[in-house]
Design an enzyme around this catalytic site. Structure first.
Site, PDB file in Angstrom:
ATOM      1  N   HIS A  46      54.425  26.960  57.560  1.00  0.00           N
ATOM      2  CA  HIS A  46      55.538  27.828  57.142  1.00  0.00           C
ATOM      3  C   HIS A  46      56.572  27.008  56.386  1.00  0.00           C
ATOM      4  CE1 HIS A  46      59.724  29.003  57.909  1.00  0.00           C
ATOM      5  NE2 HIS A  46      59.348  30.260  57.914  1.00  0.00           N
ATOM      6  N   ASN A  47      56.912  25.840  56.909  1.00  0.00           N
ATOM      7  CA  ASN A  47      57.897  24.987  56.246  1.00  0.00           C
ATOM      8  C   ASN A  47      57.370  24.434  54.927  1.00  0.00           C
ATOM      9  OD1 ASN A  47      59.318  25.474  58.591  1.00  0.00           O
ATOM     10  ND2 ASN A  47      59.877  23.355  58.932  1.00  0.00           N
TER      11      ASN A  47
ATOM     12  N   LYS B  44      54.109  26.742  62.245  1.00  0.00           N
ATOM     13  CA  LYS B  44      55.488  26.528  61.815  1.00  0.00           C
ATOM     14  C   LYS B  44      55.556  25.419  60.755  1.00  0.00           C
ATOM     15  CE  LYS B  44      60.034  26.695  61.868  1.00  0.00           C
ATOM     16  NZ  LYS B  44      60.513  25.424  61.358  1.00  0.00           N
TER      17      LYS B  44
ATOM     18  N   ASN C 178      72.793  19.793  78.589  1.00  0.00           N
ATOM     19  CA  ASN C 178      72.731  18.825  77.492  1.00  0.00           C
ATOM     20  C   ASN C 178      73.176  17.471  78.033  1.00  0.00           C
ATOM     21  OD1 ASN C 178      72.434  18.919  74.317  1.00  0.00           O
ATOM     22  ND2 ASN C 178      74.091  17.480  74.755  1.00  0.00           N
ATOM     23  N   ARG C 179      72.530  16.412  77.547  1.00  0.00           N
ATOM     24  CA  ARG C 179      72.926  15.067  78.016  1.00  0.00           C
ATOM     25  C   ARG C 179      74.390  14.790  77.706  1.00  0.00           C
ATOM     26  NH1 ARG C 179      69.466  10.096  76.443  1.00  0.00           N
ATOM     27  NH2 ARG C 179      69.906  10.906  74.356  1.00  0.00           N
TER      28      ARG C 179
ATOM     29  N   ARG D 126      60.914  16.285  45.486  1.00  0.00           N
ATOM     30  CA  ARG D 126      61.950  15.762  46.391  1.00  0.00           C
ATOM     31  C   ARG D 126      61.966  14.238  46.370  1.00  0.00           C
ATOM     32  NH1 ARG D 126      63.093  19.696  51.567  1.00  0.00           N
ATOM     33  NH2 ARG D 126      62.761  21.672  50.481  1.00  0.00           N
TER      34      ARG D 126
ATOM     35  N   SER E 261      61.993  29.686  63.432  1.00  0.00           N
ATOM     36  CA  SER E 261      62.452  29.659  62.045  1.00  0.00           C
ATOM     37  C   SER E 261      63.586  30.648  61.834  1.00  0.00           C
ATOM     38  CB  SER E 261      61.315  30.002  61.089  1.00  0.00           C
ATOM     39  OG  SER E 261      61.782  30.013  59.752  1.00  0.00           O
TER      40      SER E 261
ATOM     41  N   LYS F 138      65.432  16.740  69.303  1.00  0.00           N
ATOM     42  CA  LYS F 138      64.777  16.098  68.161  1.00  0.00           C
ATOM     43  C   LYS F 138      63.339  15.749  68.498  1.00  0.00           C
ATOM     44  CE  LYS F 138      65.435  12.299  64.869  1.00  0.00           C
ATOM     45  NZ  LYS F 138      66.262  11.118  64.515  1.00  0.00           N
TER      46      LYS F 138
ATOM     47  N   MET G   2      70.994  24.726  66.758  1.00  0.00           N
ATOM     48  CA  MET G   2      69.940  25.698  67.056  1.00  0.00           C
ATOM     49  C   MET G   2      69.928  26.075  68.530  1.00  0.00           C
ATOM     50  SD  MET G   2      68.232  26.654  64.343  1.00  0.00           S
ATOM     51  CE  MET G   2      66.594  27.162  64.869  1.00  0.00           C
TER      52      MET G   2
ATOM     53  N   LEU H  63      71.652  21.352  73.208  1.00  0.00           N
ATOM     54  CA  LEU H  63      72.653  22.295  72.713  1.00  0.00           C
ATOM     55  C   LEU H  63      73.273  21.867  71.387  1.00  0.00           C
ATOM     56  CD1 LEU H  63      74.348  23.113  76.135  1.00  0.00           C
ATOM     57  CD2 LEU H  63      72.719  24.520  74.852  1.00  0.00           C
ATOM     58  N   ALA H  64      72.426  21.409  70.464  1.00  0.00           N
ATOM     59  CA  ALA H  64      72.888  21.238  69.083  1.00  0.00           C
ATOM     60  C   ALA H  64      72.972  22.637  68.466  1.00  0.00           C
ATOM     61  CB  ALA H  64      71.935  20.333  68.317  1.00  0.00           C
TER      62      ALA H  64
ATOM     63  N   GLU I 269      57.792  27.046  52.497  1.00  0.00           N
ATOM     64  CA  GLU I 269      59.232  27.074  52.211  1.00  0.00           C
ATOM     65  C   GLU I 269      59.591  26.013  51.165  1.00  0.00           C
ATOM     66  OE1 GLU I 269      62.936  25.483  54.809  1.00  0.00           O
ATOM     67  OE2 GLU I 269      61.728  27.031  55.778  1.00  0.00           O
ATOM     68  N   TYR I 270      59.019  24.822  51.291  1.00  0.00           N
ATOM     69  CA  TYR I 270      59.243  23.770  50.289  1.00  0.00           C
ATOM     70  C   TYR I 270      58.845  24.289  48.904  1.00  0.00           C
ATOM     71  CZ  TYR I 270      60.060  19.569  53.228  1.00  0.00           C
ATOM     72  OH  TYR I 270      60.591  18.616  54.060  1.00  0.00           O
TER      73      TYR I 270
END
Length: 577
Positions: free
Chosen positions: A282-283, A279, A126-127, A384, A224, A171, A107, A104-105, A286-287
């Site tokens: 896709h990222n 995905k 969530n922990r 970057r 996304s 994560k 996103m 439950l961060a 996006e970069y």
């Protein structure tokens, strides 16, 4: 929620229990239960059991004397009936939810609320238990949404209807394996786990096999759209078990972004780790997109001397035409935001050091593994890396300033209107190259893995909800619909014409930037990609000759079939005598 021993016969309100914490909607509580309270079962002496025969001498039950054997049988039947009543009451107190979400961060919270808002009851876990309570409170504030929170994994899993479907948003890496181990110990055959994080696709394939051995289904699903997309409608890319996808398809079709005349931004991507791979690319796109926009900004500001107010107007205007997209829209917004901690605009106070989480690097690594040229995406990654060398760049600037090299080398004044139009065209042409590279990478992986991915369908689900959503994705979809075997977007008749119409402006912008000492690695790499791809002959013949000279790697000829080797060194040596 009921807790404690289940063989009692009375329900009492309890001020607080550690787990689970859930608020039951009115429709799920009996008239004797008050909404908003947490309940527990308590044991009461069975006041209505018949007395033992030694205490019941002379008494009759329905006209018959009670004997010791019949008394024991009666008690057993009585207790079974009472247990059934208690279990029925427990079911009334806690109806099973449709789906669960662990993690439950930002996103996770927003996706859970999105699911609940679409009418699906959801259990969350969530922990860090404070995140559970926080999510439940948000659900109340945002419309008393059917979100039920749990502080322990067992209660969480058991609160979900079978076959259970649980989305994880934790994560990537070890935390995913840890979460799977925790949840799967309470799950049963036929239940399904969905990883909604940015995970390496091979990890997803490994986990799918491991879960199959336990009788569990597994999906790796790209999500996304960031915080806003997760809450109001993301682009979803589920891959893995098709059976698992069918378990959750009804939810995903409602939760995903909805695009008029195109439908929900979700589709079953394919087998194995295809959802995570798509995905990832896709990222990577996006970069590239973000880098190209940054370069357009740099040229307009450093060469054209546009103010932030002018930049906001330019990007706002661009967002009404062929460049209409989420990233152009937010860029215009950024230029209009003043600094709340001082004078001027906030964008000028942001440190020029770009962070990253790894998906762009994975994309470039996969391009190299598959021998797919992706120079626009690679240049964005390099940019970057260089941005991270802030301290070195500061020292280097002082070294070169002493030699007369400032941030910009200056040059002749430019026509702002002409510059803005040229940059717009250069940006659009470069974007086509970036998307072409990403699509070619997806196709190459699909062929290698046998995924049979539909590139037009991928373009469709990226039209809404996701970070790279843009109006021209509809045209990419149509290009692949016209020719599913299209080798490159650059040779689609429509895109070929657009690039040819814009290539003169594209070249002017890059030359102008070079003359002013402004780096445009993304635009330059895109133009080089186009120029290389469109040419029948390139200087690779010389490179191959060099390889054969020093390494005897052989070469092919343009006029005779076969493989050849020449002893270049001996011939060259003789010619020098």
């Amino acid at each position: 929620m009921t807790t404690g021993r289940k063989h009692g016969t009375h329900v009492e309100p309890q001020a607080h229990v550690a787990s689970p914490v859930t608020q039951l909607p009115c429709s799920r509580v009996g008239p004797h239960i008050e909404q908003g309270k947490v309940y527990r079962m308590v044991t009461r002496p069975s006041a209505h059991l018949p007395p033992h025969p030694t205490q019941a001498a002379g008494r009759e039950e329905k006209g018959k004397k009670i004997k010791a054997g019949s008394w024991l049988g009666f008690c057993c039947v009585y207790k079974i009936n009472r247990l059934l009543e208690i279990l029925s009451l427990h079911t009334k107190l806690m109806a099973l939810t449709r789906i669960g979400l662990a993690g439950l961060a930002v996103m996770g919270q927003n996706l859970a609320l999105n699911i609940a808002e679409k009418g699906f009851t959801i259990s969350v876990y969530n922990r860090t238990t404070s995140k559970v309570d926080e999510t439940v409170e948000r659900a109340k504030r945002e419309g008393n949404l059917p979100v039920h929170g749990f502080h322990d994994p067992a209660s969480f899993v058991n609160s979900i209807q079978k076959p259970r479907v649980i989305i994880m948003l934790v994560k990537a890496g070890a935390p995913v394996d840890q979460t799977i181990a925790t949840l799967s110990s309470y799950m049963e055959k036929g239940d399904c786990i969905i990883d909604g994080g940015n995970e390496w696709y091979e990890n997803t394939e490994r986990r799918e096999k491991a879960m199959a051995e336990l009788g569990l289904l597994y999906l790796g699903m790209g999500v996304s759209g960031g915080e806003e997309g997760a809450r109001n409608g993301p682009s979803l890319m589920p891959g893995g078990s098709y059976e698992a996808y069918k378990h959750i398809e009804d939810i995903l079709l409602k939760v995903a972004a909805q695009v008029p005349d195109s439908g929900p931004c979700v589709t079953y991507i394919g087998k194995g780790g295809s959802g995570n791979f798509v995905k990832m690319v896709h990222n990577g796109i996006e970069y590239g997109d973000m880098q190209l926009i940054a370069e357009a900004y740099d040229v307009l500001k450093s060469v054209g001397n546009l103010s932030n107010h002018e930049l906001q107007q330019v990007f706002s205007e661009w967002n009404k035409g062929e460049l209409l997209s989420f990233l152009i829209e937010i860029t215009a917004d950024i230029f209009g935001i003043k600094d709340d901690k001082g004078d001027g605009y906030l964008v000028d106070k942001v440190l020029d050091k770009t962070g990253m989480k790894g998906t762009g690097k994975w994309t470039v690594q996969q391009a190299a593994e598959l021998s797919v040229a992706a120079p626009t995406i690679a240049s964005s990654l390099d940019s970057r890396f260089l941005s991270g060398l802030k301290e070195e760049r500061v020292r280097a600037s002082k070294v070169f300033q002493s030699g007369g090299f400032g941030d910009s080398l200056g040059g002749q004044p430019v026509d702002k209107a002409k510059l803005m139009e040229d940059v717009r065209q250069a940006l659009y042409a470069s974007k086509i190259c970036s998307y072409a590279q990403g699509m070619n990478l997806i196709r190459a992986k699909s062929i290698e893995k046998g995924w049979d991915l539909k590139l037009g369908e991928l373009a469709r689900i990226w039209k809404g909800g996701c970070i790279i959503r843009a109006i021209f994705l509809d045209r990419i979809k149509k290009a692949y619909d016209r020719n599913p075997e299209l080798p490159n977007l650059l040779v689609d008749p429509e895109f070929a014409k657009e690039i040819m119409d814009r290539q003169a402006a594209w070249r002017r912008v890059i030359c102008l930037a070079i003359n002013h000492g402004i780096s445009t690695p993304g635009m330059s790499a895109s133009l080089a990609y186009f120029d290389t791809y469109r040419r029948e002959s390139v200087p690779a013949n010389l490179v191959q000759a060099q390889r054969d000279y020093f390494g005897a790697h052989t070469y092919e000829r343009v006029d005779v079939p076969g493989s050849f080797h020449t002893e270049w060194f001996k011939i060259a040596k003789q010619s020098k005598i």
